[in-house]
Write a protein that holds these residues in place. Structure first.
Motif, PDB file in Angstrom:
ATOM      1  N   TYR A 174      30.718 -47.015  51.739  1.00  0.00           N
ATOM      2  CA  TYR A 174      31.692 -47.828  51.027  1.00  0.00           C
ATOM      3  C   TYR A 174      31.055 -48.937  50.201  1.00  0.00           C
ATOM      4  CZ  TYR A 174      30.952 -50.249  55.441  1.00  0.00           C
ATOM      5  OH  TYR A 174      30.387 -50.826  56.513  1.00  0.00           O
ATOM      6  N   VAL A 175      29.788 -49.221  50.452  1.00  0.00           N
ATOM      7  CA  VAL A 175      29.172 -50.286  49.667  1.00  0.00           C
ATOM      8  C   VAL A 175      28.759 -49.718  48.320  1.00  0.00           C
ATOM      9  CG1 VAL A 175      27.432 -52.084  49.593  1.00  0.00           C
ATOM     10  CG2 VAL A 175      28.409 -51.399  51.768  1.00  0.00           C
ATOM     11  N   VAL A 225      17.791 -52.203  40.669  1.00  0.00           N
ATOM     12  CA  VAL A 225      16.797 -51.149  40.852  1.00  0.00           C
ATOM     13  C   VAL A 225      16.181 -50.753  39.510  1.00  0.00           C
ATOM     14  CG1 VAL A 225      16.499 -48.722  41.484  1.00  0.00           C
ATOM     15  CG2 VAL A 225      17.804 -50.242  42.961  1.00  0.00           C
ATOM     16  N   ILE A 240      36.029 -55.820  50.295  1.00  0.00           N
ATOM     17  CA  ILE A 240      35.968 -54.378  50.123  1.00  0.00           C
ATOM     18  C   ILE A 240      37.307 -53.768  50.518  1.00  0.00           C
ATOM     19  CG2 ILE A 240      34.872 -52.257  50.965  1.00  0.00           C
ATOM     20  CD1 ILE A 240      32.349 -54.090  51.352  1.00  0.00           C
ATOM     21  N   GLN A 242      24.397 -59.190  41.949  1.00  0.00           N
ATOM     22  CA  GLN A 242      25.524 -59.466  42.857  1.00  0.00           C
ATOM     23  C   GLN A 242      25.020 -59.784  44.274  1.00  0.00           C
ATOM     24  OE1 GLN A 242      28.841 -58.938  41.126  1.00  0.00           O
ATOM     25  NE2 GLN A 242      27.204 -58.975  39.613  1.00  0.00           N
ATOM     26  N   ALA A 272      27.703 -48.658  44.583  1.00  0.00           N
ATOM     27  CA  ALA A 272      26.550 -48.769  43.685  1.00  0.00           C
ATOM     28  C   ALA A 272      25.274 -49.195  44.391  1.00  0.00           C
ATOM     29  CB  ALA A 272      26.856 -49.732  42.552  1.00  0.00           C
ATOM     30  N   LYS A 273      25.034 -48.665  45.584  1.00  0.00           N
ATOM     31  CA  LYS A 273      23.787 -48.996  46.251  1.00  0.00           C
ATOM     32  C   LYS A 273      22.966 -47.734  46.491  1.00  0.00           C
ATOM     33  CE  LYS A 273      25.274 -53.363  47.735  1.00  0.00           C
ATOM     34  NZ  LYS A 273      25.687 -54.206  48.802  1.00  0.00           N
ATOM     35  N   GLY A 274      21.809 -47.902  47.111  1.00  0.00           N
ATOM     36  CA  GLY A 274      20.904 -46.768  47.244  1.00  0.00           C
ATOM     37  C   GLY A 274      20.537 -46.320  45.845  1.00  0.00           C
ATOM     38  N   GLY A 275      20.350 -47.344  44.996  1.00  0.00           N
ATOM     39  CA  GLY A 275      20.292 -47.146  43.557  1.00  0.00           C
ATOM     40  C   GLY A 275      19.223 -46.225  43.033  1.00  0.00           C
ATOM     41  N   TYR A 335      31.555 -57.800  40.996  1.00  0.00           N
ATOM     42  CA  TYR A 335      32.451 -58.163  42.091  1.00  0.00           C
ATOM     43  C   TYR A 335      32.302 -59.578  42.587  1.00  0.00           C
ATOM     44  CZ  TYR A 335      28.671 -55.412  44.383  1.00  0.00           C
ATOM     45  OH  TYR A 335      27.482 -54.862  44.747  1.00  0.00           O
ATOM     46  N   ASP A 341      19.679 -53.591  46.146  1.00  0.00           N
ATOM     47  CA  ASP A 341      19.766 -52.146  45.930  1.00  0.00           C
ATOM     48  C   ASP A 341      20.766 -51.739  44.882  1.00  0.00           C
ATOM     49  OD1 ASP A 341      17.975 -51.804  48.009  1.00  0.00           O
ATOM     50  OD2 ASP A 341      19.586 -51.971  49.485  1.00  0.00           O
ATOM     51  N   SER A 342      21.416 -52.695  44.227  1.00  0.00           N
ATOM     52  CA  SER A 342      22.417 -52.290  43.249  1.00  0.00           C
ATOM     53  C   SER A 342      21.696 -51.649  42.060  1.00  0.00           C
ATOM     54  CB  SER A 342      23.260 -53.503  42.850  1.00  0.00           C
ATOM     55  OG  SER A 342      23.059 -53.827  41.527  1.00  0.00           O
ATOM     56  N   VAL A 343      22.366 -50.709  41.398  1.00  0.00           N
ATOM     57  CA  VAL A 343      21.685 -49.885  40.390  1.00  0.00           C
ATOM     58  C   VAL A 343      20.976 -50.688  39.307  1.00  0.00           C
ATOM     59  CG1 VAL A 343      22.670 -47.582  40.505  1.00  0.00           C
ATOM     60  CG2 VAL A 343      24.016 -49.419  39.516  1.00  0.00           C
ATOM     61  N   LEU A 376      39.282 -50.629  51.675  1.00  0.00           N
ATOM     62  CA  LEU A 376      39.186 -49.280  52.231  1.00  0.00           C
ATOM     63  C   LEU A 376      40.595 -48.708  52.260  1.00  0.00           C
ATOM     64  CD1 LEU A 376      36.769 -50.042  55.162  1.00  0.00           C
ATOM     65  CD2 LEU A 376      36.222 -48.997  52.977  1.00  0.00           C
ATOM     66  N   MET A 402      26.871 -46.154  55.292  1.00  0.00           N
ATOM     67  CA  MET A 402      27.646 -47.201  54.621  1.00  0.00           C
ATOM     68  C   MET A 402      28.053 -46.762  53.223  1.00  0.00           C
ATOM     69  SD  MET A 402      26.075 -50.813  55.692  1.00  0.00           S
ATOM     70  CE  MET A 402      24.514 -50.558  54.894  1.00  0.00           C
TER      71      MET A 402
END
Lengths: 219, 290, 387
Positions: free
Chosen positions: C3-4, B81, B256, B72, C6-9, C358, B76-78, B258, C1
């Motif tokens: 709200y972003v 990674v 996004i 995407q 699925a990060k910091g995976g 997304y 860093d998306s799972v 919120l 952050m």
């Protein structure tokens, strides 16, 4: 005969990337160097390296040369080192051509449903060169016919996918008539044959079936 | 840095598998847009999670490569990674998030915003390699349609779309014509990324692991989205929106939600960071449009 | 952050990995032994070996333990492991008439040579929950009868029918010893014949892409690796009305067969192991006629790893339905059946919807918003919320 210093993992990987670069940029001259192998006389390290990278027991190959003895020796060399099987021209997936182009009409061109079944020919010629840009070039007309005595030379102009506009090439050891045969065999795209040209100095370029030869001149 | 796992071949898959994939990749490049069948291997990563792209990457990769993996648009998306962890552990290559430093970029659903060079390779993960699947479920039949260039059905589909909805309903995965011969699925990239395939400087390789197909778009190849004279191909509209983080107004944005508001950020996170530091960093410019 | 999504995976993945182990072991019970799973979850192990396409009872038990009993996940573990194993040799063809049978039945004849052998089956056991097993402290049943009496060799029912000319002779006239050389040669024939694959050597779907029509050997291989539930759904559709197969189970047998290979040096055939298999032979009641030849029945065949009766019967049924001249129903469509029964593929793809989508969804949103506008609707989210 058995090559022990060819690294099947890392040498193959490097050669494959060089080949991929060549296929993605038809006519771009690339070099396959640094191989620690000793192929039989008549074939370059680059030709051997290309086939080491692509052949195994799941595909068949053929050697096309007028010298039957040489042909047998070369075939044995590839059988021992790759496990690939020797085939006739009609059923080979890869063909190593030495000295002269084989009869192209006998070679697999794939079907409309599966055009990828068309064969790949590795054709060893004397020398391949990308001409220097025109503004650095000396008057070419003076050189005509002067080249190495007795060796045919052609200049090609290529276009098609992978080429930004046009690309020019000069080849020694290839007849104009042979180029016309190649144009003929690949005119029914997507059916066709893909070519890798290798020279004595381990330089190569690829001519996939998608490339159109728009001009061929005897140099 | 993840530790290298022991007992497995460099880049996990065996050399026979790599050789087959390499042969197929060369055929794919020779016949732009045509789907080459291959004997897809099972990997420790699930089918449908990028195993096609992954098998191509594993067949390309050498010790000196620098790899970038995105999902995407994000490094860093799972899933990105997870794939990185696997390749790192089986090859030990360098991983980067800088688009311009990578030699190989494996991606799912996006093409990075920055212009890619001719010494880079972009590997796209493909869920559905067959662009005609939306109009024809059977492989035998779609293969015939490609063989005969019989593409009437998909044109009719698009036309009927316009009649009914005044708009083509295909969002991502917009079908394209490659080098005037094959209709191709560009993978689920947004329409915003489709023009990037046309006459690019970079080689694009596509891998579908579950459906067992490999295809390619070489550099400098004409790639045209299917469109009508009176109904042109249209990319997503982000008019009036800007990235909340770097203020870009010319990038593909993620929407996004919120609690109290709706906001947008760049989908390409690495580019967003660069822009954040220096607003004048250039993205790809479509020269064909000028 | 935060709200972003699925990060910091990396950290999240490592945490998930630990949590999985915690949930597996957080109860009071002792960790399960792989041996106990192998022996007492016999049928689950068999299912995993069959769908994981690797005969390795201990690893199947390990996979089941690791996957907390999820058979599809366990099969996936075996499949992924299988990809890393070198192919050392090809086995000789197995003759199932040589099978040491623990169970064999025929619904075609009341009695058959060798007799009906019920063996370990739940078919005639009333499905009552056995509450005594809640507190099973000791093994009450450790010896039954001598192994030698339990496993015996019996003739095959379909051979009797073949002798009578009611069934066609086997299509495979001779089977060569498979070496990489003959295999490559065969591949060559397959390529040359352009899609119509040679039947002399089995087509190997783990090495070659699925192309349709797939030769029967490839079809059988795909089904042998298929998922029971998926195959049963399609076979059942044909049994209950989407198709007109009216089959008879000529024979169902479960037992051990020897695996033999040619010794690489001496060339002699040597036994290298034993595998438990289930074989089913189903006969389609409707006669078929090839040209001017004698009208005969059609045979559907299956052979699967382990004790796996439902799967074996469904596989043999599908082998028949896919022989239909015209494809009127899903079970008759080879491409439909073969493309949808592999749980590693279907399960992987089903799970992939959990991945972020997304970008594609944004693309879809853009289309829908434009269409709403074109059609004269203006339902911007902000305005709706304000109402």
């Amino acid at each position: 005969m058995r090559e022990t210093k060819f690294d099947t993992i890392f040498d193959s990987q490097k050669i494959f990337r060089t080949l991929l670069d060549a296929f993605a940029h038809p006519g771009k001259v690339v070099k396959i160097s640094g191989l620690r192998i000793g192929p039989p006389s008549g074939i370059s390290k680059a030709s051997a390296g290309v086939l080491f990278t692509l052949l195994d027991l799941e595909v068949g190959f053929a050697v096309s040369t007028c010298d039957k003895k040489q042909s047998e020796k070369i075939a044995e060399y590839f059988i021992i080192n790759t496990g690939s099987r020797l085939k006739n021209l009609e059923s080979a997936d890869f063909i190593l051509a030495l000295g002269e182009l084989p009869e192209l009409e006998r070679i697999k061109k794939g079907s409309l449903e599966y055009p990828d079944e068309g064969a790949t020919i590795v054709y060893a010629v004397e020398e391949v060169n990308e001409p220097r840009p025109f503004y650095l070039r000396r008057d070419t007309t003076c050189q005509k016919g002067r080249g190495l005595s007795g060796i045919d030379s052609v200049r090609l102009t290529l276009t098609g996918p992978g080429i930004n506009g046009e690309r020019h090439l000069s080849l020694k050891g290839l007849k104009k008539q042979e180029v016309i045969k190649i144009m003929e065999v690949n005119k029914e795209f997507p059916l066709g044959i893909d070519f890798v040209f290798t020279d004595r100095k381990d330089k190569c370029f690829a001519l996939p079936r998608s490339t159109r030869i728009v001009e061929v001149k005897e140099a | 840095m993840t530790e290298m796992v022991k007992g497995y071949n460099f880049a996990f898959i065996d050399e026979y598998a790599k050789r087959e994939i390499r042969r197929k990749v060369l055929k794919a490049v020779s016949i732009p847009g045509y789907q080459v069948p291959f004997g897809s291997r099972e990997l420790p990563i699930a089918r449908g999670w990028g195993t096609g792209g992954l098998q191509i990457t594993l067949s390309l990769i050498g010790q000196k490569d620098i790899l970038k993996i995105i999902d995407q648009g994000s490094d860093d998306s799972v899933n990105a990674v997870n794939i990185k962890r696997f390749i790192e552990a089986t090859t030990g290559v360098f991983i980067t998030s800088d688009t311009l430093k990578a030699t190989i970029i494996q991606t799912r659903h996006r093409i990075p915003e920055e212009e890619l060079g001719d010494d880079q390779i972009l590997v796209l993960q493909v869920p559905y390699p067959e662009p005609l699947r939306i109009v024809e479920p059977e492989e035998k039949e779609t293969r015939r349609m490609h063989a005969e260039m019989d593409y009437a059905k998909i044109w009719v589909f698009l036309y009927e779309n316009i009649v009914k909805w005044k708009e083509i309903t295909i969002g991502a995965r917009y079908p394209v014509m490659v080098a005037g011969r094959y209709i191709m699925d560009p993978s689920p990239i947004p329409r915003y990324d489709v023009p990037r395939l046309n006459n690019a400087r970079t080689l694009y390789l596509f891998g579908a692991g579950r459906e067992k197909r490999i295809y390619a778009v070489p550099p400098f190849t004409e790639v045209k989205p299917l469109e009508f004279e009176d109904h042109r191909f249209r990319i997503e509209n982000f008019k009036g929106k800007a990235c909340e983080l770097c203020a870009s107004t010319d990038t593909f944005l993620d929407e996004i939600i919120l609690d109290d508001k709706r906001m947008y950020t760049c989908s390409d996170t690495s580019f967003c960071k660069k822009r954040g530091n220096n607003p004048r960093v250039l993205k790809y410019i479509d020269r064909n449009q000028q | 952050m935060g709200y972003v999504a699925a990060k910091g995976g990396r950290e999240a993945i490592l945490n998930a990995e630990e949590l999985v182990d915690y949930f597996r072991l957080k109860g009071e019970s002792l960790p399960l032994s792989v041996k106990a799973i192998k022996e007492q979850f016999r049928l689950a192990c068999d299912k995993v070996m069959s769908e994981g396409a690797l005969y390795a009872p201990e690893l199947a038990a390990l996979a089941l333990k690791q996957a907390e009993g999820d058979t599809i996940e366990a099969s996936f573990l075996l499949r992924a492991y299988r990809s890393t194993l070198p192919r050392i040799s090809y086995s000789e063809p197995v003759d199932t008439e040589e099978m040491s049978v623990v169970r064999r039945i025929s619904s075609a004849f009341k009695d058959i040579p060798g007799g009906q052998i019920l063996g370990p089956t739940r078919d005639y056991i009333q499905r009552l929950l056995r509450f005594d097993l809640l507190e099973e402290k000791e093994k009450k049943m450790t010896t039954y009868i001598e192994e030698g009496k339990l496993e015996q060799k019996v003739p095959k029912v379909i051979n009797l029918l073949r002798e009578e000319g009611l069934l066609p002779q086997p299509a495979v006239s001779h089977i060569r010893n498979k070496t990489p050389e003959t295999f490559a040669l065969d591949t060559e024939c397959q390529r040359l014949s352009n899609g119509v694959k040679s039947e002399e050597e089995p087509y190997d779907i783990t090495r070659y892409a699925l192309v349709f029509p797939l030769p029967r050997s490839g079809v059988l291989q795909a089904m042998a690796r298929g998922e029971e539930g998926g195959m049963m759904a399609i076979a059942y559709s044909s049994m209950r009305g989407y198709g007109d197969t009216h089959p008879t189970l000529a024979e169902l047998r479960v037992g051990h067969v020897f695996l033999k290979i040619k010794h690489p040096i001496t060339g002699k055939t040597v036994k290298v192991g034993e595998v438990l298999v289930t074989e089913a032979e189903v006969i389609a009641g409707k006669p078929t006629q090839a040209g001017e030849e004698v009208p005969q029945f059609t045979l559907g065949y299956s052979l699967v790893f382990g004790h796996n009766e439902r799967k074996a019967i469904c596989m043999a049924m599908l082998d028949i339905t896919m022989k239909a001249q015209e494809t009127k129903h899903p079970a008759e469509d080879q491409e439909f059946v073969i493309c949808h029964i592999d749980s590693i593929e279907s399960g992987g793809f089903t799970a992939h919807w959990k991945l972020p989508h997304y970008v594609t969804f944004q693309s879809d949103l853009d289309r829908l918003r434009k269409i709403q506008k074109e059609k004269g609707f203006k339902l911007e989210a902000d305005t709706l919320r304000k109402k």
